[in-house]
Design a protein around this motif. Structure first.
Motif, mmCIF file in Angstrom:
data_model
loop_
_atom_site.group_PDB
_atom_site.id
_atom_site.type_symbol
_atom_site.label_atom_id
_atom_site.label_comp_id
_atom_site.label_asym_id
_atom_site.label_seq_id
_atom_site.Cartn_x
_atom_site.Cartn_y
_atom_site.Cartn_z
ATOM 1 N N ARG A 1 0.743 -1.264 0.083
ATOM 2 C CA ARG A 1 0.110 -0.100 0.140
ATOM 3 C C ARG A 1 0.909 1.049 -0.080
ATOM 4 N NH1 ARG A 1 -2.799 0.860 4.264
ATOM 5 N NH2 ARG A 1 -4.078 2.514 3.365
ATOM 6 N N VAL A 2 1.606 1.356 -0.982
ATOM 7 C CA VAL A 2 2.731 2.154 -1.200
ATOM 8 C C VAL A 2 1.978 3.522 -1.892
ATOM 9 C CG1 VAL A 2 4.771 1.136 -1.220
ATOM 10 C CG2 VAL A 2 3.491 1.657 -3.169
ATOM 11 N N GLU A 3 2.438 4.986 -1.468
ATOM 12 C CA GLU A 3 1.804 6.089 -2.194
ATOM 13 C C GLU A 3 2.846 6.633 -2.889
ATOM 14 O OE1 GLU A 3 0.222 10.502 -0.923
ATOM 15 O OE2 GLU A 3 0.210 8.752 0.746
ATOM 16 N N LEU A 4 2.686 6.499 -4.345
ATOM 17 C CA LEU A 4 3.344 6.764 -5.144
ATOM 18 C C LEU A 4 3.931 8.544 -5.086
ATOM 19 C CD1 LEU A 4 2.304 4.142 -6.667
ATOM 20 C CD2 LEU A 4 3.691 4.950 -8.370
ATOM 21 N N TYR A 5 5.119 8.766 -5.414
ATOM 22 C CA TYR A 5 5.304 10.224 -5.508
ATOM 23 C C TYR A 5 4.312 10.844 -6.453
ATOM 24 C CZ TYR A 5 9.885 9.290 -3.210
ATOM 25 O OH TYR A 5 10.781 8.966 -2.316
ATOM 26 N N GLU A 6 3.783 12.216 -6.136
ATOM 27 C CA GLU A 6 2.861 12.876 -6.966
ATOM 28 C C GLU A 6 2.979 12.686 -8.443
ATOM 29 O OE1 GLU A 6 0.778 17.181 -6.917
ATOM 30 O OE2 GLU A 6 2.595 16.904 -5.681
ATOM 31 N N GLU A 7 4.170 13.040 -9.002
ATOM 32 C CA GLU A 7 4.389 12.901 -10.373
ATOM 33 C C GLU A 7 4.552 11.660 -11.067
ATOM 34 O OE1 GLU A 7 8.328 13.385 -8.227
ATOM 35 O OE2 GLU A 7 6.453 14.207 -7.972
ATOM 36 N N THR B 1 14.720 -4.226 -8.027
ATOM 37 C CA THR B 1 14.467 -3.976 -6.687
ATOM 38 C C THR B 1 15.133 -5.301 -5.744
ATOM 39 O OG1 THR B 1 12.983 -3.373 -4.674
ATOM 40 C CG2 THR B 1 12.158 -4.971 -6.449
ATOM 41 N N ASN B 2 15.793 -4.703 -4.622
ATOM 42 C CA ASN B 2 16.466 -5.285 -3.710
ATOM 43 C C ASN B 2 15.267 -5.630 -2.612
ATOM 44 O OD1 ASN B 2 18.907 -5.362 -4.608
ATOM 45 N ND2 ASN B 2 19.913 -3.985 -3.055
ATOM 46 N N GLY B 3 14.360 -5.073 -2.383
ATOM 47 C CA GLY B 3 13.121 -5.189 -1.626
ATOM 48 C C GLY B 3 12.293 -6.343 -2.096
ATOM 49 N N ASN B 4 11.114 -6.464 -1.424
ATOM 50 C CA ASN B 4 10.372 -7.374 -1.525
ATOM 51 C C ASN B 4 8.695 -6.702 -2.211
ATOM 52 O OD1 ASN B 4 9.326 -6.609 0.570
ATOM 53 N ND2 ASN B 4 9.613 -8.637 1.817
ATOM 54 N N ALA B 5 8.867 -5.545 -2.803
ATOM 55 C CA ALA B 5 7.678 -4.818 -3.425
ATOM 56 C C ALA B 5 7.395 -5.325 -4.642
ATOM 57 C CB ALA B 5 7.564 -3.189 -3.237
ATOM 58 N N ASP B 6 6.176 -5.672 -5.079
ATOM 59 C CA ASP B 6 5.857 -6.038 -6.284
ATOM 60 C C ASP B 6 5.047 -5.201 -6.852
ATOM 61 O OD1 ASP B 6 4.595 -7.478 -8.465
ATOM 62 O OD2 ASP B 6 3.861 -8.974 -7.540
ATOM 63 N N ILE B 7 5.788 -4.460 -8.001
ATOM 64 C CA ILE B 7 5.396 -3.197 -8.985
ATOM 65 C C ILE B 7 3.903 -3.622 -9.451
ATOM 66 C CG2 ILE B 7 6.200 -4.213 -10.932
ATOM 67 C CD1 ILE B 7 6.345 -0.365 -9.618
ATOM 68 N N TYR B 8 3.469 -4.807 -9.744
ATOM 69 C CA TYR B 8 2.139 -5.168 -10.335
ATOM 70 C C TYR B 8 1.208 -4.983 -9.233
ATOM 71 C CZ TYR B 8 5.341 -6.245 -14.516
ATOM 72 O OH TYR B 8 5.979 -6.144 -15.376
ATOM 73 N N LYS B 9 1.482 -4.902 -7.918
ATOM 74 C CA LYS B 9 0.571 -4.918 -7.090
ATOM 75 C C LYS B 9 0.274 -3.316 -6.378
ATOM 76 C CE LYS B 9 0.876 -9.397 -5.161
ATOM 77 N NZ LYS B 9 1.098 -10.301 -3.869
ATOM 78 N N THR B 10 0.852 -2.395 -7.381
ATOM 79 C CA THR B 10 0.885 -1.155 -7.037
ATOM 80 C C THR B 10 0.090 -0.586 -8.392
ATOM 81 O OG1 THR B 10 2.796 -0.350 -8.301
ATOM 82 C CG2 THR B 10 2.915 -1.150 -5.838
#
Length: 246
Positions: free
Chosen positions: A105-111, A129-138
């Motif tokens: 549940r990330v809040e992308l930068y405004e732009e 990414t080194n993290g475990n965020a899935d871009i397709y879930k954003t």
């Protein structure tokens, strides 16, 4: 050489990760308090951090697998509290699911969405990414053609493996790909090591201090990125401040 693809780091490049991580940690804690009493009550932020560090020392094979490392931590917390193996394994999976739901549940930068939509018209976009965020879930997922997580590859940036994966998937020459990220070592030096071009996200205007060539481009926010990418396509090294070569 024509630029064909752009790869992005995620955390602190497309969004501020700290709020999502804080919510995720709280969701994980609340699950444990409700479903595995006795497993987490004795730990505050500092003592849990020390527990994590001890886990890294005991399981170095998990150092590049952040999800598996967290699941292992959750398992050991429950085992130490007296839960049997089956309960601890099931609880670790469910507590991690509570963590991961908030993690995404990330809040992308405004732009960010506007810029990604613009760039996706002309370039293939990828996430590294080194993290475990899935871009397709954003909300940004629809603009990305591919994504790699370090834990899938088995090595974290700045190791070349994840960059090589992007090169292999696209079938491009390294110089046809620009990597965009906020971390000087992980993103810029790592991508440079395989021959990719680079743009440094540098919102605080910090000086370049790495013992490596300066990035090909530098921006203070994502709005400047299309202009800088266009400059690189013309063979310039560009700063988002002025759009001029330097």
């Amino acid at each position: 050489m024509k630029i064909v693809a752009i790869t992005f780091d995620l955390d602190n490049t497309l969004w501020d990760v700290e709020p999502a991580l804080l919510r995720a940690e709280q969701a994980q804690r609340e699950w444990l308090l409700q479903h595995r009493p006795g497993s987490i009550e004795a730990f505050d932020h500092e003592t849990l951090w020390e527990f994590k560090k001890s886990l890294w020392k005991r399981h170095p094979e998990l150092i590049h697998h952040v999800s598996n490392m967290r699941i292992r931590m959750l398992y050991e917390l429950q085992r130490a509290a007296g839960y049997d193996e089956a309960e601890a394994r099931a609880g670790a999976t469910k507590a991690f699911a509570a963590f991961l739901a908030e993690r995404h549940r990330v809040e992308l930068y405004e732009e960010a969405l506007e810029i990604l939509q613009l760039l996706a018209r002309d370039y293939r976009l990828g996430a590294l990414t080194n993290g475990n965020a899935d871009i397709y879930k954003t909300d940004a997922g629809e603009y990305f053609d591919f994504a790699f997580l370090a834990e899938e590859i088995g090595a974290s940036k700045p190791a070349p493996d994840i960059f090589h994966a992007a090169i292999a998937l696209t079938g491009l020459e390294p110089g046809q790909i620009v990597h965009v990220g906020d971390n000087p070592d992980h993103d810029i030096v790592g991508a440079q090591s395989v021959g990719m071009r680079t743009v440094w996200i540098n919102p605080r205007g910090l000086p370049w201090t790495e013992d490596a060539p300066a990035p090909d481009g530098e921006v203070h926010n994502l709005k400047q990125l299309p202009r800088v990418i266009a400059g690189l396509a013309l063979g310039n090294r560009a700063s988002g401040d002025t759009g001029q070569s330097y």
